[in-house]
Design a protein around this motif. Structure first.
Motif, PDB file in Angstrom:
ATOM      1  N   ALA A   1       0.835  -1.202   0.000  1.00 33.88           N
ATOM      2  CA  ALA A   1       0.000   0.000   0.000  1.00 33.88           C
ATOM      3  C   ALA A   1       0.873   1.257   0.000  1.00 33.88           C
ATOM      4  CB  ALA A   1      -0.938   0.005   1.201  1.00 33.88           C
ATOM      5  N   CYS A   2       1.946   1.238   0.782  1.00 34.11           N
ATOM      6  CA  CYS A   2       2.862   2.389   0.822  1.00 34.11           C
ATOM      7  C   CYS A   2       3.514   2.618  -0.537  1.00 34.11           C
ATOM      8  CB  CYS A   2       3.930   2.183   1.895  1.00 34.11           C
ATOM      9  SG  CYS A   2       3.298   2.348   3.578  1.00 34.11           S
ATOM     10  N   VAL A   3       3.947   1.539  -1.183  1.00 30.65           N
ATOM     11  CA  VAL A   3       4.559   1.648  -2.509  1.00 30.65           C
ATOM     12  C   VAL A   3       3.549   2.218  -3.501  1.00 30.65           C
ATOM     13  CG1 VAL A   3       5.468   0.289  -4.446  1.00 30.65           C
ATOM     14  CG2 VAL A   3       6.304  -0.136  -2.132  1.00 30.65           C
ATOM     15  N   ALA A   4       2.307   1.715  -3.457  1.00 30.18           N
ATOM     16  CA  ALA A   4       1.267   2.204  -4.367  1.00 30.18           C
ATOM     17  C   ALA A   4       0.990   3.687  -4.138  1.00 30.18           C
ATOM     18  CB  ALA A   4      -0.012   1.388  -4.193  1.00 30.18           C
ATOM     19  N   LEU A   5       0.912   4.090  -2.879  1.00 32.17           N
ATOM     20  CA  LEU A   5       0.664   5.509  -2.574  1.00 32.17           C
ATOM     21  C   LEU A   5       1.836   6.381  -2.956  1.00 32.17           C
ATOM     22  CD1 LEU A   5      -2.001   6.438  -1.759  1.00 32.17           C
ATOM     23  CD2 LEU A   5      -1.644   5.309   0.402  1.00 32.17           C
ATOM     24  N   ASP A   6       3.049   5.904  -2.751  1.00 33.64           N
ATOM     25  CA  ASP A   6       4.236   6.666  -3.157  1.00 33.64           C
ATOM     26  C   ASP A   6       4.242   6.872  -4.674  1.00 33.64           C
ATOM     27  OD1 ASP A   6       5.099   6.926  -0.555  1.00 33.64           O
ATOM     28  OD2 ASP A   6       6.561   5.278  -0.680  1.00 33.64           O
ATOM     29  N   ALA A   7       3.888   5.827  -5.418  1.00 28.68           N
ATOM     30  CA  ALA A   7       3.827   5.945  -6.879  1.00 28.68           C
ATOM     31  C   ALA A   7       2.758   6.955  -7.283  1.00 28.68           C
ATOM     32  CB  ALA A   7       3.551   4.588  -7.517  1.00 28.68           C
ATOM     33  N   HIS A   8       1.603   6.896  -6.627  1.00 29.52           N
ATOM     34  CA  HIS A   8       0.531   7.851  -6.949  1.00 29.52           C
ATOM     35  C   HIS A   8       0.956   9.272  -6.604  1.00 29.52           C
ATOM     36  CE1 HIS A   8      -3.389   9.365  -7.833  1.00 29.52           C
ATOM     37  NE2 HIS A   8      -3.520   9.837  -6.611  1.00 29.52           N
ATOM     38  N   LEU A   9       1.624   9.419  -5.488  1.00 30.07           N
ATOM     39  CA  LEU A   9       2.129  10.735  -5.095  1.00 30.07           C
ATOM     40  C   LEU A   9       3.078  11.273  -6.165  1.00 30.07           C
ATOM     41  CD1 LEU A   9       1.969  12.834  -2.868  1.00 30.07           C
ATOM     42  CD2 LEU A   9       3.749  11.597  -1.656  1.00 30.07           C
ATOM     43  N   GLY A  10       3.892  10.409  -6.746  1.00 39.19           N
ATOM     44  CA  GLY A  10       4.764  10.817  -7.845  1.00 39.19           C
ATOM     45  C   GLY A  10       3.965  11.326  -9.034  1.00 39.19           C
ATOM     46  N   HIS A  11       2.862  10.637  -9.371  1.00 43.82           N
ATOM     47  CA  HIS A  11       1.997  11.085 -10.468  1.00 43.82           C
ATOM     48  C   HIS A  11       1.398  12.457 -10.151  1.00 43.82           C
ATOM     49  CE1 HIS A  11       2.207   7.234 -12.454  1.00 43.82           C
ATOM     50  NE2 HIS A  11       1.663   6.609 -11.434  1.00 43.82           N
ATOM     51  N   VAL A  12       0.953  12.617  -8.919  1.00 42.09           N
ATOM     52  CA  VAL A  12       0.338  13.881  -8.504  1.00 42.09           C
ATOM     53  C   VAL A  12       1.363  15.017  -8.587  1.00 42.09           C
ATOM     54  CG1 VAL A  12      -0.657  15.132  -6.534  1.00 42.09           C
ATOM     55  CG2 VAL A  12      -1.448  12.812  -7.093  1.00 42.09           C
TER      56      VAL A  12
END
Length: 157
Positions: A91-102
């Motif tokens: 979940a942390c990896v997925a959120l970090d990736a999304h944060l990168g997109h944002v």
């Protein structure tokens, strides 16, 4: 406003599930096609029936989509278990990736803002013609011809 369940009802029809979850019936059908949700049963009249767990899942999807997550990101998070440490890491990896997109989208929006400000500064309305429209026409003339490869900002959603 919550929809009351009649006594003996075994699930919510799509309109009721939509009202309870805040997700439109059209989006519920779309999420079914995308395999994010599957109603557990059908009534005697062949209507899909949704459980409280389905409604919760729809709310979860709606929350993630409101945070601009892609369907694949939502799918990843839906597949995780609250009790497993490894899933927390995922979940942390997925959120970090999304944060990168944002963050990338924010950079794109800041660049767009500067471009729009510069365009707005082209004209103060006192000349005989509008320099904003003139500038837009000049930019349109510089656009590549149809069929030519062009660069485009990547969107993850």
């Amino acid at each position: 406003m919550p929809v009351a369940k009649p006594p003996g009802a075994q699930g919510y029809r799509i309109g009721e599930a939509a009202a309870r979850s805040g997700v439109t019936a059209a989006n519920i059908r779309y999420y079914e096609r995308e395999a994010l949700i599957a109603p557990q049963a059908r009534g005697d009249n062949s209507y899909r029936l949704y459980t409280d767990a389905d409604v919760h899942r729809l709310r979860f999807i709606r929350l993630c989509r409101a945070m601009d997550m892609s369907l694949d990101e939502v799918r990843t998070l839906l597949g995780l278990d609250l009790r497993r440490k490894a899933d927390c890491d995922t979940a942390c990896v997925a959120l970090d990736a999304h944060l990168g997109h944002v963050r990338e989208r924010l950079r794109e929006l800041r660049s767009l803002e500067k471009d729009l400000i510069a365009l707005r500064d082209c004209c103060d309305g006192t000349d005989a013609h509008c320099h904003i429209i003139e500038t837009l026409h000049a930019r349109a003339d510089r656009q590549p011809l149809a069929g030519a490869p062009r660069t485009r900002a990547a969107r993850h959603v």
